[in-house]
Scaffold this motif. Structure first.
Motif, mmCIF file in Angstrom:
data_model
loop_
_atom_site.group_PDB
_atom_site.id
_atom_site.type_symbol
_atom_site.label_atom_id
_atom_site.label_comp_id
_atom_site.label_asym_id
_atom_site.label_seq_id
_atom_site.Cartn_x
_atom_site.Cartn_y
_atom_site.Cartn_z
ATOM 1 N N ILE A 142 -1.077 8.564 -13.156
ATOM 2 C CA ILE A 142 0.293 9.168 -12.571
ATOM 3 C C ILE A 142 0.288 9.927 -11.654
ATOM 4 C CG2 ILE A 142 2.243 10.260 -13.170
ATOM 5 C CD1 ILE A 142 2.056 9.767 -16.087
ATOM 6 N N LEU A 143 0.472 9.311 -10.300
ATOM 7 C CA LEU A 143 1.352 9.964 -8.588
ATOM 8 C C LEU A 143 2.120 10.580 -8.409
ATOM 9 C CD1 LEU A 143 -1.259 7.399 -6.349
ATOM 10 C CD2 LEU A 143 -1.959 9.248 -8.082
ATOM 11 N N ASP A 144 1.560 11.487 -7.389
ATOM 12 C CA ASP A 144 2.477 12.193 -6.921
ATOM 13 C C ASP A 144 2.761 11.274 -5.374
ATOM 14 O OD1 ASP A 144 1.578 13.190 -4.443
ATOM 15 O OD2 ASP A 144 1.053 15.527 -5.692
ATOM 16 N N VAL A 145 4.248 11.527 -4.919
ATOM 17 C CA VAL A 145 4.730 10.350 -3.787
ATOM 18 C C VAL A 145 3.745 10.874 -2.996
ATOM 19 C CG1 VAL A 145 6.052 9.876 -1.913
ATOM 20 C CG2 VAL A 145 7.238 10.922 -4.346
ATOM 21 N N GLY A 146 3.002 12.070 -1.874
ATOM 22 C CA GLY A 146 2.172 12.275 -1.256
ATOM 23 C C GLY A 146 1.262 11.401 -1.610
ATOM 24 N N GLU A 147 0.909 11.292 -2.795
ATOM 25 C CA GLU A 147 -0.342 10.582 -3.655
ATOM 26 C C GLU A 147 -0.778 8.979 -3.327
ATOM 27 O OE1 GLU A 147 -2.428 13.932 -6.655
ATOM 28 O OE2 GLU A 147 -0.736 12.618 -7.279
ATOM 29 N N ALA A 148 0.839 8.928 -3.613
ATOM 30 C CA ALA A 148 0.781 7.540 -3.944
ATOM 31 C C ALA A 148 0.649 6.416 -2.651
ATOM 32 C CB ALA A 148 2.311 7.127 -4.453
ATOM 33 N N ARG A 184 -5.100 3.328 0.743
ATOM 34 C CA ARG A 184 -6.570 2.746 0.779
ATOM 35 C C ARG A 184 -6.973 1.242 0.031
ATOM 36 N NH1 ARG A 184 -7.036 7.647 -1.756
ATOM 37 N NH2 ARG A 184 -6.129 6.852 -4.164
ATOM 38 N N LEU A 185 -4.815 1.005 -0.991
ATOM 39 C CA LEU A 185 -5.553 -0.956 -1.265
ATOM 40 C C LEU A 185 -5.684 -1.589 -0.109
ATOM 41 C CD1 LEU A 185 -3.071 -0.715 -4.099
ATOM 42 C CD2 LEU A 185 -5.844 -0.686 -3.738
ATOM 43 N N GLY A 186 -5.011 -0.721 1.755
ATOM 44 C CA GLY A 186 -5.131 -1.856 2.669
ATOM 45 C C GLY A 186 -3.437 -2.028 3.179
ATOM 46 N N LEU A 187 -2.508 -1.477 2.223
ATOM 47 C CA LEU A 187 -0.826 -2.003 2.608
ATOM 48 C C LEU A 187 -0.794 -1.018 4.080
ATOM 49 C CD1 LEU A 187 -0.011 -1.351 -1.404
ATOM 50 C CD2 LEU A 187 -1.055 -3.489 -0.321
ATOM 51 N N GLU A 188 -0.920 0.171 4.096
ATOM 52 C CA GLU A 188 -0.618 0.401 5.539
ATOM 53 C C GLU A 188 0.689 1.268 5.059
ATOM 54 O OE1 GLU A 188 -1.993 -2.148 8.807
ATOM 55 O OE2 GLU A 188 -3.602 -1.880 8.205
ATOM 56 N N MET A 245 7.729 7.786 15.487
ATOM 57 C CA MET A 245 8.610 7.750 14.658
ATOM 58 C C MET A 245 8.140 7.823 13.231
ATOM 59 S SD MET A 245 10.975 11.093 12.881
ATOM 60 C CE MET A 245 12.102 10.896 14.158
ATOM 61 N N PRO A 246 7.326 8.434 12.604
ATOM 62 C CA PRO A 246 7.160 7.944 11.508
ATOM 63 C C PRO A 246 8.162 7.191 10.005
ATOM 64 C CG PRO A 246 6.758 9.708 11.344
ATOM 65 C CD PRO A 246 7.141 9.710 12.031
ATOM 66 N N GLY A 247 7.482 6.187 9.170
ATOM 67 C CA GLY A 247 7.872 5.685 8.248
ATOM 68 C C GLY A 247 7.791 4.204 7.307
ATOM 69 N N VAL A 248 8.340 3.962 6.552
ATOM 70 C CA VAL A 248 7.418 3.602 5.895
ATOM 71 C C VAL A 248 7.516 2.159 6.020
ATOM 72 C CG1 VAL A 248 7.645 3.090 3.101
ATOM 73 C CG2 VAL A 248 8.141 4.896 2.919
ATOM 74 N N ARG A 249 6.672 1.724 5.801
ATOM 75 C CA ARG A 249 6.565 -0.144 5.928
ATOM 76 C C ARG A 249 8.113 -0.523 5.624
ATOM 77 N NH1 ARG A 249 2.932 -3.041 8.259
ATOM 78 N NH2 ARG A 249 1.775 -1.363 8.601
#
Length: 383
Positions: free
Chosen positions: A309-315, A321-325, A337-341
């Motif tokens: 069970i991860l927090d959002v930052g750990e997610a 690490r899975l290569g999902l960038e 500006m950073p954001g979610v893919r």
């Protein structure tokens, strides 16, 4: 803009989350999105903390790949610009109160007179017959979602994100794309309506289906699943590990890994669900021998679906690490500006992020230039 929706113009008369999330997805895929705001602006610009450089991350998280203009519909010149944009757009999307745009002749019946090919999407809270404000938490309450979230001790709880708004935005995007496909085939535009309540009840899936199909009213089960067991978090010597056994073979592998002897009460999925109170202490006793970090490795190696069970930052770290960038950057080199893919990967027409979230009215000159150009259908209105 580039992408599978390149060339489409979207007039975005929405605010807050459901509509802006939908139009961001369309913008990621190449549509030219023009976000129209009132002089007071989209209220999410002020919803903070948290913030980044004094701008609300709420607004920034759904604001990329859009042009922003401020138009006061009480001003005749601004209203003319809004009407001209609607007449030029392939898609108009709005989330005003039902009937709220009719007074400005920006409703579907008015817009389609000059733009019969328009796909016009209306997002409401509870359909055109309700004046109830379209807030996500109200939809979570009225749809039954809150009633099945939480435990018997906690009472009803809302989800940790405005999930009904997000699902409604997704439904709106799907509907828009379907209507555009119909337009490409027939030349006909149309109106589509999406509301938070219907979206939530559809998204309840097996839970709402239990009532529709069998008259069963689902109840709160905390982290348990009504039809599958084990399926959720379990305590260990340190921390919790999530185990998800969706079939008998997975459960057999779990028992072998934990050293639990076969028992006919637990042999089949239905029986495990019915006898969960007897199975739970056996699982917890076995899991108490190691911390969650060790059990993840042991169970994964045994072919048992499980997760920490991860927090959002750990997610974000896990996805990386899975290569999902998971993090992308929108805009030019000077204002990235950073954001979610974007969640969909295309082999031929990938999503792109050329525009950072705009400041209020940042693109008025750009819109004036767009509207001044000849419309491709002016020469052949039937095209």
């Amino acid at each position: 803009m580039t992408g599978p929706l390149e060339g489409l113009i979207v007039a975005d008369f929405t605010r807050v989350l459901a509509g802006p999330y939908c139009t961001m997805l369309l913008g990621d895929l190449g549509a030219t999105v023009v976000k129209v705001e009132s002089p007071t602006g989209d209220e999410t610009r002020e919803w903070m903390p948290p913030s980044r450089d004094h701008e609300a991350t709420y607004y920034l998280s759904i604001g990329r790949n859009k042009r922003a203009v401020t138009l006061d519909f009480a001003d005749s010149a601004d209203l003319t610009v809004a009407r001209d944009l609607a007449a030029r757009a392939d898609v108009v999307i709005e989330n005003f109160k039902p009937g709220g745009l009719a007074r400005y002749r920006l409703d579907y019946d008015a817009v389609r007179v000059g733009n019969p090919r328009v796909v016009y999407a209306s997002i409401t809270g509870f359909g055109p017959g309700s004046d109830l404000p379209g807030y996500d938490v109200l939809a979570q309450a009225l749809s039954g979602l809150m009633s099945i979230t939480g435990s018997s001790e906690s009472g009803p709880m809302k989800a940790g994100v405005a999930i009904v708004d997000v699902v409604t935005g997704l439904h709106a995007a799907v509907g828009i794309l379907a209507a555009l496909h119909h337009r490409d085939a027939t030349g006909e535009g149309q109106r589509l309506e999406v509301n938070l309540l219907s979206s939530a009840m559809s998204a309840l899936a097996n839970q709402s289906g239990a009532f529709a199909l069998a008259g069963v009213v689902p109840q709160r089960l905390g982290n348990d699943h009504p039809s599958i067991y084990p399926y959720g978090p379990f305590p260990t010597a340190q921390g919790q590990v999530v185990i998800a056994c969706g079939n008998d073979a997975q459960f057999a592998r779990l028992c072998a890994a934990l050293g639990i002897e076969p028992d006919p009460r637990f042999a089949a999925a239905r029986e495990r669900t019915l006898h969960r109170d007897a199975l739970r202490p056996l699982l917890e006793a076995a899991l108490a021998g190691r911390p969650a970090s060790e059990w993840y490795g042991v169970l994964s190696s045994a072919g048992v679906p499980c997760a920490p069970i991860l927090d959002v930052g750990e997610a974000f770290g896990w996805a990386d690490r899975l290569g999902l960038e998971p993090v992308v950057h929108a805009g030019t080199d000077g204002e990235r500006m950073p954001g979610v893919r974007h969640p969909v990967t295309f082999s031929a027409t990938p999503a792109a992020y050329p525009l950072a979230p705009p400041a209020p009215d940042a693109d008025r000159a750009w819109l004036d230039a767009l509207l001044a150009r000849a419309h491709p259908f002016d020469a052949n209105p039937s095209a």
